[in-house]
Design a protein around this motif. Structure first.
Motif, PDB file in Angstrom:
ATOM      1  N   LYS A 147      49.801  37.397 106.568  1.00  0.00           N
ATOM      2  CA  LYS A 147      49.358  38.089 106.911  1.00  0.00           C
ATOM      3  C   LYS A 147      47.280  36.798 107.952  1.00  0.00           C
ATOM      4  CE  LYS A 147      50.219  42.645 106.489  1.00  0.00           C
ATOM      5  NZ  LYS A 147      51.581  41.645 105.747  1.00  0.00           N
ATOM      6  N   MET A 148      48.017  35.399 108.383  1.00  0.00           N
ATOM      7  CA  MET A 148      46.608  34.338 108.660  1.00  0.00           C
ATOM      8  C   MET A 148      46.030  35.098 109.653  1.00  0.00           C
ATOM      9  SD  MET A 148      48.649  31.786 107.236  1.00  0.00           S
ATOM     10  CE  MET A 148      47.881  31.154 107.549  1.00  0.00           C
ATOM     11  N   ASP A 149      45.974  35.989 110.513  1.00  0.00           N
ATOM     12  CA  ASP A 149      44.869  36.651 111.224  1.00  0.00           C
ATOM     13  C   ASP A 149      43.651  37.236 109.986  1.00  0.00           C
ATOM     14  OD1 ASP A 149      45.884  38.721 110.602  1.00  0.00           O
ATOM     15  OD2 ASP A 149      45.312  39.618 112.786  1.00  0.00           O
ATOM     16  N   VAL A 156      45.638  23.383 101.958  1.00  0.00           N
ATOM     17  CA  VAL A 156      46.285  22.477 101.813  1.00  0.00           C
ATOM     18  C   VAL A 156      45.805  21.178  99.984  1.00  0.00           C
ATOM     19  CG1 VAL A 156      47.151  20.169 102.750  1.00  0.00           C
ATOM     20  CG2 VAL A 156      46.737  22.080 104.440  1.00  0.00           C
ATOM     21  N   GLN A 157      47.371  21.861  99.128  1.00  0.00           N
ATOM     22  CA  GLN A 157      47.535  21.354  98.473  1.00  0.00           C
ATOM     23  C   GLN A 157      47.660  19.936  97.956  1.00  0.00           C
ATOM     24  OE1 GLN A 157      49.409  22.680  95.011  1.00  0.00           O
ATOM     25  NE2 GLN A 157      48.553  22.646  93.520  1.00  0.00           N
ATOM     26  N   LEU A 195      48.597  25.128 111.820  1.00  0.00           N
ATOM     27  CA  LEU A 195      47.404  25.292 113.469  1.00  0.00           C
ATOM     28  C   LEU A 195      48.756  25.684 113.869  1.00  0.00           C
ATOM     29  CD1 LEU A 195      46.803  21.252 114.713  1.00  0.00           C
ATOM     30  CD2 LEU A 195      45.327  23.358 114.446  1.00  0.00           C
ATOM     31  N   ALA A 196      50.172  25.730 114.183  1.00  0.00           N
ATOM     32  CA  ALA A 196      51.159  26.286 114.185  1.00  0.00           C
ATOM     33  C   ALA A 196      50.601  28.627 114.186  1.00  0.00           C
ATOM     34  CB  ALA A 196      52.361  26.617 114.136  1.00  0.00           C
ATOM     35  N   TRP A 201      40.981  25.707 110.516  1.00  0.00           N
ATOM     36  CA  TRP A 201      40.224  25.731 109.532  1.00  0.00           C
ATOM     37  C   TRP A 201      41.109  25.038 107.772  1.00  0.00           C
ATOM     38  CZ3 TRP A 201      34.643  25.266 108.700  1.00  0.00           C
ATOM     39  CH2 TRP A 201      34.135  25.494 109.635  1.00  0.00           C
ATOM     40  N   ALA A 202      41.043  23.804 107.582  1.00  0.00           N
ATOM     41  CA  ALA A 202      41.853  24.008 106.627  1.00  0.00           C
ATOM     42  C   ALA A 202      41.076  23.389 105.481  1.00  0.00           C
ATOM     43  CB  ALA A 202      42.813  22.864 106.080  1.00  0.00           C
TER      44      ALA A 202
END
Length: 212
Positions: A147-149, A156-157, A195-196, A201-202
């Motif tokens: 649930k990315m929101d 990002v490892q 992004l998709a 933010w990463a």
């Protein structure tokens, strides 16, 4: 560093999702259906867990008490439970008979192997990779299952492993002392995936922060 006092300002439930969950989902063969619950941003659906063939639990050292509570509830509902992650890697016997199967260390090869063994009805109680994961083979995590929101950012490892021996850190126990890195194409693919999914933010995860 949960930054819980800032979460309301950002209108999110947590800073980051647990990276292992979406990665294990990506390593799971397509014939299996995967559902992810991240207690950082949602309640655990215990009834859904009780209907699952396998329930996996992961957590870090500071989450070990809550992990025990979760495992106790799952076992009371008759769930088949597997446990992996940093804490069970450094303290294998901590959960006792609350875990049907444990995974020590990395699981890029042992998780698919376990699923194959489980389908054949001959799984082991303990799985541990004999070789460190080749990071160039690690797939893009299943961001679509999160649930990315509800997160401020994602991670990002980039690498695993650190050459140092700091006594307070479990990195060298879990990932070893030889730094291993992903390729540029892998990292870019993960960033594009974020992004998709609407995340711009990463947090770049690099075990050896002072390395070249």
């Amino acid at each position: 560093w949960r930054l819980e006092h800032a979460l309301d300002l950002m209108n999110v439930g947590a800073i980051l999702p647990t990276a292992a969950l979406s990665l294990l989902a990506a390593l799971t063969p397509a014939e299996h259906t995967v559902t992810i619950f991240d207690e950082g941003v949602e309640e655990i659906d215990w009834d859904r867990c009780a209907k699952a063939d396998i329930v996996g639990v992961t957590g870090m050292v500071v989450q070990r008490f809550r992990m025990r509570e979760i495992l106790s509830e799952l076992k009371s509902r008759g769930c088949f439970v597997v446990v992996g992650g940093p804490w069970v890697t450094v303290k294998e016997d901590y959960f006792g008979n609350l875990a049907d199967v444990i995974f020590v260390g990395e699981a890029e090869t042992t998780w698919p192997q376990f699923l194959e063994d489980w389908q054949a009805g001959k799984y082991e109680h303990r799985y541990e990779q004999t070789e460190r994961t080749d990071m160039s083979t690690v797939p893009v995590p299943r961001y679509d299952l999160l649930k990315m929101d509800r997160y401020a950012m994602n991670s990002v490892q980039f690498s695993r492993g650190c050459p140092f021996t700091c006594e307070f850190c479990d990195i060298i126990v879990t990932f070893g002392r030889r730094p291993r890195i992903k390729t540029e194409d892998q990292s870019i693919a993960e960033l594009e995936g974020l992004l998709a999914a609407g995340i711009d933010w990463a947090f770049i995860v690099d075990d050896n922060l002072i390395g070249n």
